[in-house]
Write a protein that holds these residues in place. Structure first.
Motif, PDB file in Angstrom:
ATOM      1  N   SER A   1       0.829  -1.213   0.000  1.00 44.79           N
ATOM      2  CA  SER A   1       0.000   0.000   0.000  1.00 44.79           C
ATOM      3  C   SER A   1       0.859   1.257   0.000  1.00 44.79           C
ATOM      4  CB  SER A   1      -0.920   0.001   1.224  1.00 44.79           C
ATOM      5  OG  SER A   1      -1.788  -1.119   1.195  1.00 44.79           O
ATOM      6  N   GLY A   2       2.165   1.072  -0.208  1.00 42.58           N
ATOM      7  CA  GLY A   2       3.062   2.214  -0.330  1.00 42.58           C
ATOM      8  C   GLY A   2       3.966   2.488   0.851  1.00 42.58           C
ATOM      9  N   ALA A   3       3.856   1.705   1.929  1.00 45.68           N
ATOM     10  CA  ALA A   3       4.697   1.939   3.110  1.00 45.68           C
ATOM     11  C   ALA A   3       6.165   1.637   2.795  1.00 45.68           C
ATOM     12  CB  ALA A   3       4.219   1.072   4.273  1.00 45.68           C
ATOM     13  N   ASP A   4       7.060   2.265   3.538  1.00 45.94           N
ATOM     14  CA  ASP A   4       8.496   2.102   3.330  1.00 45.94           C
ATOM     15  C   ASP A   4       8.971   0.748   3.844  1.00 45.94           C
ATOM     16  OD1 ASP A   4      11.286   3.019   2.866  1.00 45.94           O
ATOM     17  OD2 ASP A   4      11.382   2.915   5.055  1.00 45.94           O
ATOM     18  N   PRO A   5       9.628  -0.065   3.011  1.00 46.91           N
ATOM     19  CA  PRO A   5      10.067  -1.395   3.437  1.00 46.91           C
ATOM     20  C   PRO A   5      10.956  -1.387   4.668  1.00 46.91           C
ATOM     21  CG  PRO A   5      10.136  -1.274   1.063  1.00 46.91           C
ATOM     22  CD  PRO A   5       9.832   0.109   1.553  1.00 46.91           C
ATOM     23  N   ALA A   6      11.933  -0.506   4.719  1.00 44.11           N
ATOM     24  CA  ALA A   6      12.857  -0.475   5.861  1.00 44.11           C
ATOM     25  C   ALA A   6      12.111  -0.177   7.157  1.00 44.11           C
ATOM     26  CB  ALA A   6      13.951   0.565   5.622  1.00 44.11           C
ATOM     27  N   THR A   7      11.195   0.768   7.102  1.00 39.78           N
ATOM     28  CA  THR A   7      10.430   1.139   8.305  1.00 39.78           C
ATOM     29  C   THR A   7       9.560  -0.014   8.777  1.00 39.78           C
ATOM     30  OG1 THR A   7      10.377   3.454   7.593  1.00 39.78           O
ATOM     31  CG2 THR A   7       8.755   2.766   9.237  1.00 39.78           C
ATOM     32  N   GLU A   8       8.868  -0.653   7.855  1.00 42.99           N
ATOM     33  CA  GLU A   8       7.956  -1.746   8.217  1.00 42.99           C
ATOM     34  C   GLU A   8       8.715  -2.969   8.736  1.00 42.99           C
ATOM     35  OE1 GLU A   8       4.676  -1.533   8.427  1.00 42.99           O
ATOM     36  OE2 GLU A   8       4.893   0.559   7.827  1.00 42.99           O
ATOM     37  N   LEU A   9       9.829  -3.301   8.122  1.00 43.64           N
ATOM     38  CA  LEU A   9      10.609  -4.450   8.576  1.00 43.64           C
ATOM     39  C   LEU A   9      11.219  -4.197   9.952  1.00 43.64           C
ATOM     40  CD1 LEU A   9      12.364  -5.441   5.233  1.00 43.64           C
ATOM     41  CD2 LEU A   9      10.571  -6.722   6.411  1.00 43.64           C
ATOM     42  N   LYS A  10      11.660  -2.976  10.190  1.00 37.39           N
ATOM     43  CA  LYS A  10      12.203  -2.634  11.515  1.00 37.39           C
ATOM     44  C   LYS A  10      11.113  -2.727  12.574  1.00 37.39           C
ATOM     45  CE  LYS A  10      15.427  -0.852  14.262  1.00 37.39           C
ATOM     46  NZ  LYS A  10      14.701  -0.614  15.502  1.00 37.39           N
ATOM     47  N   LYS A  11       9.916  -2.284  12.241  1.00 37.57           N
ATOM     48  CA  LYS A  11       8.794  -2.370  13.173  1.00 37.57           C
ATOM     49  C   LYS A  11       8.488  -3.830  13.502  1.00 37.57           C
ATOM     50  CE  LYS A  11       5.326   0.149  12.022  1.00 37.57           C
ATOM     51  NZ  LYS A  11       4.077   0.582  11.309  1.00 37.57           N
ATOM     52  N   ALA A  12       8.451  -4.680  12.488  1.00 34.32           N
ATOM     53  CA  ALA A  12       8.180  -6.107  12.702  1.00 34.32           C
ATOM     54  C   ALA A  12       9.283  -6.748  13.540  1.00 34.32           C
ATOM     55  CB  ALA A  12       8.054  -6.821  11.357  1.00 34.32           C
ATOM     56  N   HIS A  13      10.516  -6.378  13.261  1.00 34.30           N
ATOM     57  CA  HIS A  13      11.651  -6.916  14.022  1.00 34.30           C
ATOM     58  C   HIS A  13      11.539  -6.532  15.497  1.00 34.30           C
ATOM     59  CE1 HIS A  13      15.721  -6.696  15.779  1.00 34.30           C
ATOM     60  NE2 HIS A  13      15.973  -7.752  15.040  1.00 34.30           N
ATOM     61  N   ASP A  14      11.249  -5.274  15.775  1.00 31.93           N
ATOM     62  CA  ASP A  14      11.157  -4.799  17.158  1.00 31.93           C
ATOM     63  C   ASP A  14       9.991  -5.445  17.897  1.00 31.93           C
ATOM     64  OD1 ASP A  14      13.348  -3.237  16.653  1.00 31.93           O
ATOM     65  OD2 ASP A  14      12.209  -1.378  16.376  1.00 31.93           O
ATOM     66  N   GLN A  15       8.923  -5.757  17.188  1.00 32.94           N
ATOM     67  CA  GLN A  15       7.773  -6.399  17.820  1.00 32.94           C
ATOM     68  C   GLN A  15       8.033  -7.877  18.078  1.00 32.94           C
ATOM     69  OE1 GLN A  15       4.855  -5.369  14.822  1.00 32.94           O
ATOM     70  NE2 GLN A  15       3.946  -3.786  16.117  1.00 32.94           N
ATOM     71  N   PHE A  16       8.799  -8.499  17.190  1.00 35.29           N
ATOM     72  CA  PHE A  16       9.018  -9.939  17.322  1.00 35.29           C
ATOM     73  C   PHE A  16      10.134 -10.277  18.298  1.00 35.29           C
ATOM     74  CE2 PHE A  16      10.966 -13.987  15.925  1.00 35.29           C
ATOM     75  CZ  PHE A  16       9.877 -14.815  16.161  1.00 35.29           C
ATOM     76  N   ARG A  17      11.129  -9.431  18.429  1.00 37.07           N
ATOM     77  CA  ARG A  17      12.293  -9.758  19.258  1.00 37.07           C
ATOM     78  C   ARG A  17      11.910 -10.157  20.686  1.00 37.07           C
ATOM     79  NH1 ARG A  17      16.951 -12.070  18.700  1.00 37.07           N
ATOM     80  NH2 ARG A  17      16.915 -12.809  20.814  1.00 37.07           N
ATOM     81  N   PRO A  18      11.068  -9.401  21.415  1.00 36.08           N
ATOM     82  CA  PRO A  18      10.691  -9.827  22.771  1.00 36.08           C
ATOM     83  C   PRO A  18       9.896 -11.130  22.796  1.00 36.08           C
ATOM     84  CG  PRO A  18       9.424  -7.894  22.106  1.00 36.08           C
ATOM     85  CD  PRO A  18      10.508  -8.068  21.083  1.00 36.08           C
ATOM     86  N   ILE A  19       9.114 -11.394  21.738  1.00 38.15           N
ATOM     87  CA  ILE A  19       8.375 -12.664  21.668  1.00 38.15           C
ATOM     88  C   ILE A  19       9.350 -13.820  21.565  1.00 38.15           C
ATOM     89  CG2 ILE A  19       6.756 -14.001  20.260  1.00 38.15           C
ATOM     90  CD1 ILE A  19       5.476 -11.341  19.390  1.00 38.15           C
ATOM     91  N   LEU A  20      10.359 -13.645  20.740  1.00 41.36           N
ATOM     92  CA  LEU A  20      11.371 -14.699  20.595  1.00 41.36           C
ATOM     93  C   LEU A  20      12.154 -14.893  21.879  1.00 41.36           C
ATOM     94  CD1 LEU A  20      12.892 -16.693  18.775  1.00 41.36           C
ATOM     95  CD2 LEU A  20      14.378 -14.798  18.075  1.00 41.36           C
ATOM     96  N   GLU A  21      12.513 -13.816  22.534  1.00 42.11           N
ATOM     97  CA  GLU A  21      13.278 -13.909  23.781  1.00 42.11           C
ATOM     98  C   GLU A  21      12.502 -14.649  24.873  1.00 42.11           C
ATOM     99  OE1 GLU A  21      14.282  -9.876  24.613  1.00 42.11           O
ATOM    100  OE2 GLU A  21      16.012  -9.864  23.260  1.00 42.11           O
ATOM    101  N   ARG A  22      11.192 -14.364  24.956  1.00 41.51           N
ATOM    102  CA  ARG A  22      10.362 -15.045  25.948  1.00 41.51           C
ATOM    103  C   ARG A  22      10.291 -16.546  25.639  1.00 41.51           C
ATOM    104  NH1 ARG A  22       7.054 -10.432  25.460  1.00 41.51           N
ATOM    105  NH2 ARG A  22       5.621 -11.539  24.064  1.00 41.51           N
ATOM    106  N   SER A  23      10.201 -16.895  24.365  1.00 42.57           N
ATOM    107  CA  SER A  23      10.090 -18.307  24.001  1.00 42.57           C
ATOM    108  C   SER A  23      11.378 -19.052  24.331  1.00 42.57           C
ATOM    109  CB  SER A  23       9.785 -18.440  22.506  1.00 42.57           C
ATOM    110  OG  SER A  23      10.920 -18.170  21.707  1.00 42.57           O
ATOM    111  N   GLU A  24      12.514 -18.382  24.270  1.00 40.87           N
ATOM    112  CA  GLU A  24      13.792 -19.032  24.537  1.00 40.87           C
ATOM    113  C   GLU A  24      14.011 -19.268  26.026  1.00 40.87           C
ATOM    114  OE1 GLU A  24      16.367 -16.272  22.651  1.00 40.87           O
ATOM    115  OE2 GLU A  24      16.282 -17.282  20.694  1.00 40.87           O
ATOM    116  N   LYS A  25      13.241 -18.580  26.856  1.00 42.67           N
ATOM    117  CA  LYS A  25      13.388 -18.728  28.311  1.00 42.67           C
ATOM    118  C   LYS A  25      12.465 -19.807  28.873  1.00 42.67           C
ATOM    119  CE  LYS A  25      14.738 -13.899  28.964  1.00 42.67           C
ATOM    120  NZ  LYS A  25      14.344 -12.577  29.546  1.00 42.67           N
ATOM    121  N   THR A  26      11.530 -20.267  28.066  1.00 47.30           N
ATOM    122  CA  THR A  26      10.562 -21.244  28.561  1.00 47.30           C
ATOM    123  C   THR A  26      10.971 -22.650  28.179  1.00 47.30           C
ATOM    124  OG1 THR A  26       9.224 -20.953  26.547  1.00 47.30           O
ATOM    125  CG2 THR A  26       8.676 -19.603  28.449  1.00 47.30           C
TER     126      THR A  26
END
Length: 230
Positions: A205-230
């Motif tokens: 829809s025209g959003a900037d790839p770098a911005t969107e990928l960084k947003k997804a990365h920042d949202q996923f990182r804590p989810i991954l970290e929590r999964s590695e502790k369980t």
């Protein structure tokens, strides 16, 4: 997201580094997404962002799209003369190479036995039947997917029973040789798909790839970290 992975891999992308850090916001991912964004908005049918598999199949089978990059299992629908205007007129080839290589993003189904099963032996025998050479041959001959058994792919008798064009079979065999996992091997893989998929969809829809990928990365990182502790 599953098709974007082909571009990500062929632009040199890797899901994880040696320490398990997610790498889907790096330069390879950004360049791959820019390319994916360009071909999906400049060359694709209108409304592509809302397409799922069935919409893609319909557009291609009705002759409203010249090319379709997707899984091998959709060929039977394309070759069905009762549902497709282009049956018998389709060529098949592996996904094109990118700047850093040529890989075929690979996905598969899994089958297992629940720990609470009261019939573990029967379940185990059923699992053996499902992944048997016989069923692998049936899968390939029906055009439903790839059995990933060389004993099936290289069997001349099995090949004789494949109803789809020879080009399709050869592309299936060749793609198997360059296959690479289409998703990272992490526990919260569903969340990964959702977040990265949302980022990629936003770029259509025209959003900037770098911005969107960084947003997804920042949202996923804590989810991954929590999964590695369980």
């Amino acid at each position: 997201m599953t098709l974007w992975t082909n571009y990500f891999l062929n632009y040199g992308g890797e899901f994880l580094d040696a320490k398990g850090n997610i790498l889907t916001d790096g330069p390879e991912a950004i360049e791959a997404t820019k390319y994916y964004q360009r071909i999906s908005t400049k060359l694709a049918p209108p409304g592509l962002a809302g397409f799922n598999w069935m919409e893609s199949l319909a557009a291609f089978a009705q002759g409203r799209a010249a090319m379709w990059i997707d899984g091998v299992g959709w060929a039977p629908g394309v070759e069905d003369p009762n549902a497709s205007r282009i049956a018998g007129k389709v060529g098949y080839a592996m996904v094109p190479a990118g700047p850093k290589g040529q890989y075929s993003a690979t996905y598969g189904d899994g089958i297992g036995i629940a720990a609470a099963s009261k019939n573990k032996e029967a379940a185990y025998l059923f699992c053996q039947w499902v992944v048997s050479k016989q069923n692998g041959a049936r899968l390939l001959q029906a055009g439903g997917g790839v059995p990933f058994r060389n004993s099936v792919l290289n069997d001349s008798e099995v090949r004789k029973g494949v109803k789809l064009p020879a080009e399709w079979l050869q592309s299936v065999i060749d793609a198997g040789k360059i296959s690479k996992l289409g998703l990272p091997v992490v526990i919260p893989v569903a969340e990964f798909r959702d977040l990265v998929g949302a980022a990629i969809t936003a770029t259509l829809s025209g959003a900037d790839p770098a911005t969107e990928l960084k947003k997804a990365h920042d949202q996923f990182r804590p989810i991954l970290e929590r999964s590695e502790k369980t």
